[in-house]
Design a protein around this motif. Sequence first.
Motif, PDB file in Angstrom:
ATOM      1  N   GLY A 195       0.543  -1.424  -0.049  1.00 18.56           N
ATOM      2  CA  GLY A 195       0.083   0.188  -0.402  1.00 18.56           C
ATOM      3  C   GLY A 195       0.926   1.649   0.517  1.00 18.56           C
ATOM      4  N   THR A 196      -0.044   2.169   0.167  1.00 13.21           N
ATOM      5  CA  THR A 196       0.981   3.548   0.223  1.00 13.21           C
ATOM      6  C   THR A 196       1.271   3.847   1.628  1.00 13.21           C
ATOM      7  OG1 THR A 196      -1.358   4.895   0.767  1.00 13.21           O
ATOM      8  CG2 THR A 196      -1.070   4.367  -1.680  1.00 13.21           C
ATOM      9  N   MET A 197       2.270   4.870   1.991  1.00 20.08           N
ATOM     10  CA  MET A 197       2.491   5.679   2.402  1.00 20.08           C
ATOM     11  C   MET A 197       2.697   6.552   3.103  1.00 20.08           C
ATOM     12  SD  MET A 197       5.036   2.031   3.385  1.00 20.08           S
ATOM     13  CE  MET A 197       4.466   0.411   3.257  1.00 20.08           C
ATOM     14  N   ASP A 198       2.256   7.333   2.758  1.00 16.65           N
ATOM     15  CA  ASP A 198       2.145   8.890   2.070  1.00 16.65           C
ATOM     16  C   ASP A 198       1.429   9.753   3.378  1.00 16.65           C
ATOM     17  OD1 ASP A 198      -0.266   8.330   0.438  1.00 16.65           O
ATOM     18  OD2 ASP A 198       0.644   9.496  -0.882  1.00 16.65           O
ATOM     19  N   SER A 199       0.286   8.963   4.344  1.00 17.87           N
ATOM     20  CA  SER A 199      -0.340   9.800   4.937  1.00 17.87           C
ATOM     21  C   SER A 199      -0.867   9.235   6.024  1.00 17.87           C
ATOM     22  CB  SER A 199      -2.050   9.566   4.255  1.00 17.87           C
ATOM     23  OG  SER A 199      -2.033   9.029   3.867  1.00 17.87           O
ATOM     24  N   PRO A 200      -0.829  10.103   7.539  1.00 14.85           N
ATOM     25  CA  PRO A 200      -1.497   9.734   8.571  1.00 14.85           C
ATOM     26  C   PRO A 200      -2.836   8.523   7.936  1.00 14.85           C
ATOM     27  CG  PRO A 200      -1.835  12.010   8.846  1.00 14.85           C
ATOM     28  CD  PRO A 200      -1.559  11.386   7.297  1.00 14.85           C
ATOM     29  N   GLU A 225       5.256  -4.357   1.145  1.00 15.67           N
ATOM     30  CA  GLU A 225       5.994  -3.615  -0.426  1.00 15.67           C
ATOM     31  C   GLU A 225       5.491  -1.752  -0.728  1.00 15.67           C
ATOM     32  OE1 GLU A 225       8.223  -3.494  -3.850  1.00 15.67           O
ATOM     33  OE2 GLU A 225       7.760  -5.494  -2.172  1.00 15.67           O
ATOM     34  N   GLU A 226       5.840  -1.472  -0.735  1.00 18.31           N
ATOM     35  CA  GLU A 226       4.991  -0.205  -1.311  1.00 18.31           C
ATOM     36  C   GLU A 226       4.736   0.478  -2.536  1.00 18.31           C
ATOM     37  OE1 GLU A 226       6.307   5.161  -0.437  1.00 18.31           O
ATOM     38  OE2 GLU A 226       6.975   3.507  -0.121  1.00 18.31           O
ATOM     39  N   ALA A 227       3.567   0.895  -2.523  1.00 21.22           N
ATOM     40  CA  ALA A 227       2.310   0.848  -3.998  1.00 21.22           C
ATOM     41  C   ALA A 227       2.320   2.388  -3.872  1.00 21.22           C
ATOM     42  CB  ALA A 227       1.865  -0.289  -4.266  1.00 21.22           C
ATOM     43  N   ASP A 228       1.957   2.414  -5.269  1.00 24.70           N
ATOM     44  CA  ASP A 228       1.187   4.047  -5.606  1.00 24.70           C
ATOM     45  C   ASP A 228      -0.268   3.751  -5.475  1.00 24.70           C
ATOM     46  OD1 ASP A 228       2.786   5.397  -5.443  1.00 24.70           O
ATOM     47  OD2 ASP A 228       3.707   5.306  -7.649  1.00 24.70           O
ATOM     48  N   ALA A 229      -1.409   4.380  -5.196  1.00 26.49           N
ATOM     49  CA  ALA A 229      -2.598   4.674  -5.768  1.00 26.49           C
ATOM     50  C   ALA A 229      -3.504   4.166  -7.301  1.00 26.49           C
ATOM     51  CB  ALA A 229      -3.062   5.688  -4.652  1.00 26.49           C
ATOM     52  N   GLU A 252      -0.272 -16.258   1.438  1.00 30.70           N
ATOM     53  CA  GLU A 252      -1.636 -16.652   0.988  1.00 30.70           C
ATOM     54  C   GLU A 252      -2.445 -16.049   1.046  1.00 30.70           C
ATOM     55  OE1 GLU A 252      -0.615 -21.243   3.751  1.00 30.70           O
ATOM     56  OE2 GLU A 252      -0.904 -19.565   4.513  1.00 30.70           O
ATOM     57  N   GLY A 253      -1.620 -14.585   1.398  1.00 31.61           N
ATOM     58  CA  GLY A 253      -2.774 -13.614   1.658  1.00 31.61           C
ATOM     59  C   GLY A 253      -2.310 -12.324   2.029  1.00 31.61           C
ATOM     60  N   ILE A 254      -3.064 -11.218   0.363  1.00 29.95           N
ATOM     61  CA  ILE A 254      -2.320 -10.155   0.929  1.00 29.95           C
ATOM     62  C   ILE A 254      -3.289  -8.758   1.328  1.00 29.95           C
ATOM     63  CG2 ILE A 254      -0.818  -7.832  -0.186  1.00 29.95           C
ATOM     64  CD1 ILE A 254       0.541 -10.197  -2.264  1.00 29.95           C
ATOM     65  N   ILE A 255      -2.929  -7.990   2.258  1.00 29.52           N
ATOM     66  CA  ILE A 255      -4.659  -6.951   2.200  1.00 29.52           C
ATOM     67  C   ILE A 255      -3.475  -5.374   1.681  1.00 29.52           C
ATOM     68  CG2 ILE A 255      -5.107  -4.832   4.101  1.00 29.52           C
ATOM     69  CD1 ILE A 255      -4.393  -7.370   5.779  1.00 29.52           C
ATOM     70  N   TYR A 256      -4.618  -4.604   1.148  1.00 34.42           N
ATOM     71  CA  TYR A 256      -3.918  -3.340   0.366  1.00 34.42           C
ATOM     72  C   TYR A 256      -4.065  -2.415   1.004  1.00 34.42           C
ATOM     73  CZ  TYR A 256      -2.651  -7.138  -3.366  1.00 34.42           C
ATOM     74  OH  TYR A 256      -1.788  -7.677  -4.421  1.00 34.42           O
ATOM     75  N   SER A 257      -3.862  -1.436   0.968  1.00 31.24           N
ATOM     76  CA  SER A 257      -4.322  -0.622   1.425  1.00 31.24           C
ATOM     77  C   SER A 257      -4.976   0.488   0.947  1.00 31.24           C
ATOM     78  CB  SER A 257      -3.118   1.183   1.786  1.00 31.24           C
ATOM     79  OG  SER A 257      -2.976   1.390   0.589  1.00 31.24           O
ATOM     80  N   GLU A 258      -5.739   0.028  -0.200  1.00 28.40           N
ATOM     81  CA  GLU A 258      -6.976   0.629  -1.866  1.00 28.40           C
ATOM     82  C   GLU A 258      -7.340   0.044  -2.516  1.00 28.40           C
ATOM     83  OE1 GLU A 258      -6.223   4.905  -2.921  1.00 28.40           O
ATOM     84  OE2 GLU A 258      -4.387   4.658  -1.041  1.00 28.40           O
ATOM     85  N   GLY A 271      -8.624  -5.913  -0.070  1.00 25.45           N
ATOM     86  CA  GLY A 271      -8.195  -4.172  -0.187  1.00 25.45           C
ATOM     87  C   GLY A 271      -8.953  -3.031   0.735  1.00 25.45           C
ATOM     88  N   ILE A 272      -8.967  -2.118   0.561  1.00 29.05           N
ATOM     89  CA  ILE A 272      -9.791  -1.137   2.280  1.00 29.05           C
ATOM     90  C   ILE A 272     -10.342  -0.148   0.958  1.00 29.05           C
ATOM     91  CG2 ILE A 272      -9.537   0.472   3.313  1.00 29.05           C
ATOM     92  CD1 ILE A 272      -6.381  -1.471   3.910  1.00 29.05           C
ATOM     93  N   ASP A 273     -11.930  -0.167   1.694  1.00 29.91           N
ATOM     94  CA  ASP A 273     -12.263   1.195   1.106  1.00 29.91           C
ATOM     95  C   ASP A 273     -13.689   1.159   0.118  1.00 29.91           C
ATOM     96  OD1 ASP A 273     -10.663   3.756   1.950  1.00 29.91           O
ATOM     97  OD2 ASP A 273      -9.980   3.390  -1.276  1.00 29.91           O
ATOM     98  N   ASN A 274     -13.903   0.320   0.104  1.00 25.01           N
ATOM     99  CA  ASN A 274     -15.355  -0.440  -0.231  1.00 25.01           C
ATOM    100  C   ASN A 274     -15.477   0.333  -1.164  1.00 25.01           C
ATOM    101  OD1 ASN A 274     -17.278  -2.494  -0.568  1.00 25.01           O
ATOM    102  ND2 ASN A 274     -19.112  -1.143   0.695  1.00 25.01           N
ATOM    103  N   THR A 275     -15.205   0.504  -2.514  1.00 24.01           N
ATOM    104  CA  THR A 275     -15.455   1.354  -3.829  1.00 24.01           C
ATOM    105  C   THR A 275     -15.609   0.084  -4.749  1.00 24.01           C
ATOM    106  OG1 THR A 275     -13.136   1.220  -4.460  1.00 24.01           O
ATOM    107  CG2 THR A 275     -13.320   2.527  -3.010  1.00 24.01           C
ATOM    108  N   ILE A 276     -15.904   0.705  -5.747  1.00 22.84           N
ATOM    109  CA  ILE A 276     -16.663   0.018  -6.835  1.00 22.84           C
ATOM    110  C   ILE A 276     -15.683  -0.697  -7.810  1.00 22.84           C
ATOM    111  CG2 ILE A 276     -16.321   1.735  -8.528  1.00 22.84           C
ATOM    112  CD1 ILE A 276     -19.339   0.447  -8.783  1.00 22.84           C
ATOM    113  N   TYR A 277     -14.551  -0.632  -7.347  1.00 26.25           N
ATOM    114  CA  TYR A 277     -13.692  -1.442  -7.642  1.00 26.25           C
ATOM    115  C   TYR A 277     -13.739  -2.830  -7.587  1.00 26.25           C
ATOM    116  CZ  TYR A 277     -10.517   2.649  -9.456  1.00 26.25           C
ATOM    117  OH  TYR A 277     -10.140   3.387 -10.028  1.00 26.25           O
ATOM    118  N   GLY A 278     -14.064  -2.546  -6.036  1.00 27.64           N
ATOM    119  CA  GLY A 278     -14.683  -4.040  -5.318  1.00 27.64           C
ATOM    120  C   GLY A 278     -15.740  -5.191  -5.973  1.00 27.64           C
ATOM    121  N   GLU A 279     -16.346  -3.968  -7.094  1.00 29.17           N
ATOM    122  CA  GLU A 279     -17.534  -5.131  -7.962  1.00 29.17           C
ATOM    123  C   GLU A 279     -17.162  -5.281  -9.010  1.00 29.17           C
ATOM    124  OE1 GLU A 279     -20.416  -6.517  -6.633  1.00 29.17           O
ATOM    125  OE2 GLU A 279     -20.887  -5.553  -4.983  1.00 29.17           O
TER     126      GLU A 279
END
Length: 329
Positions: free
Chosen positions: A185-190, A216-220, A240-246, A272-280
Amino acid sequence: MTIYDIAKMAGVSASTVSRVINEKPGIKESTREKVKQLLREYNYTPDENARGLVNRNTRLIGILVVDIRSAHHTDLAFVVENYLRERGYCAIIINAGPSEDQMAEGLKLLEQRRVDGALLVGSMFQNEQVKQGIFEHLREVPVVLANGYLDLPNVYGVLVDECDGVKRCVELLRKKGKEKLAYIGTMDSPSSMAKLKGYQEKMKEFGYDSSDLIIEEADADRESGYEATVRLLRKHGEVEGIIYSEDVIAAGAVRAFWDLGYKIPEDKAVLGIDNTIYGELTYPKLTSLDNKMTEMAYEAARILVEAVEGKTNTKRLMLFSDIVEREST
């Protein structure tokens, strides 16, 4: 057509017309109806700028967004703007930019527009330069941070338990039998750092040392999500599993899993995190931590309007996230 023209045709004073427009008492009903009929007939629209000069109230709210291209933040701004418009307020939305200097300049612009209040969208506004900018330019009006807080007398904050939310994401994946977990995920904000902290603390509770954690760091964006996932899996194929910041990062990652020959969720789980339209839109559909964007936007707008209108409210409001389970776990 001016207020003076309406007054002349009605045979009353300009102040009487003003009182009718502003629904003030003390006017004969026949006079009120006569003025209203003329206002309708000539499609009279009050000059809000002029009214603001008289009332010291512009009914204008400033909304600052770090990056207007961010779907998550613009969706939040959309909810806020609708809430404001329904209550007779007008919003000005400014793309503040990612640097603290640009954010401070955005606050100065809002001061110049004589806003009645301001709403700052995103945790990146939690910095000393913005705090000083609020004190210098907006200390006379209410300011609300969506997903943040600054300790000033006129500032309110609506926050989400993202750190605890990610801890529950780790627990979910462990319950699904996925023990070797990574974080991208990103690491540029609180907000980003709170999510990362949740992953780190919960993994340590399960007995992992700091040196064992895979991060691992990534851009949004999707491209960065794809590339970061490929990098991580080539070094740590045992994950076995990855959590993504967005969600948007996770959406790019889903393609990476397919290209590398992994099945989701049988071989690798994705969250993922945010529950946006990307999830669908991803295949399989993405499990995501719902950090209550709509509720956050509504509460931030409500608190701001109530503060502008002189009502008391809580300085900090915490919302609690939920995990929306779909097919990727």
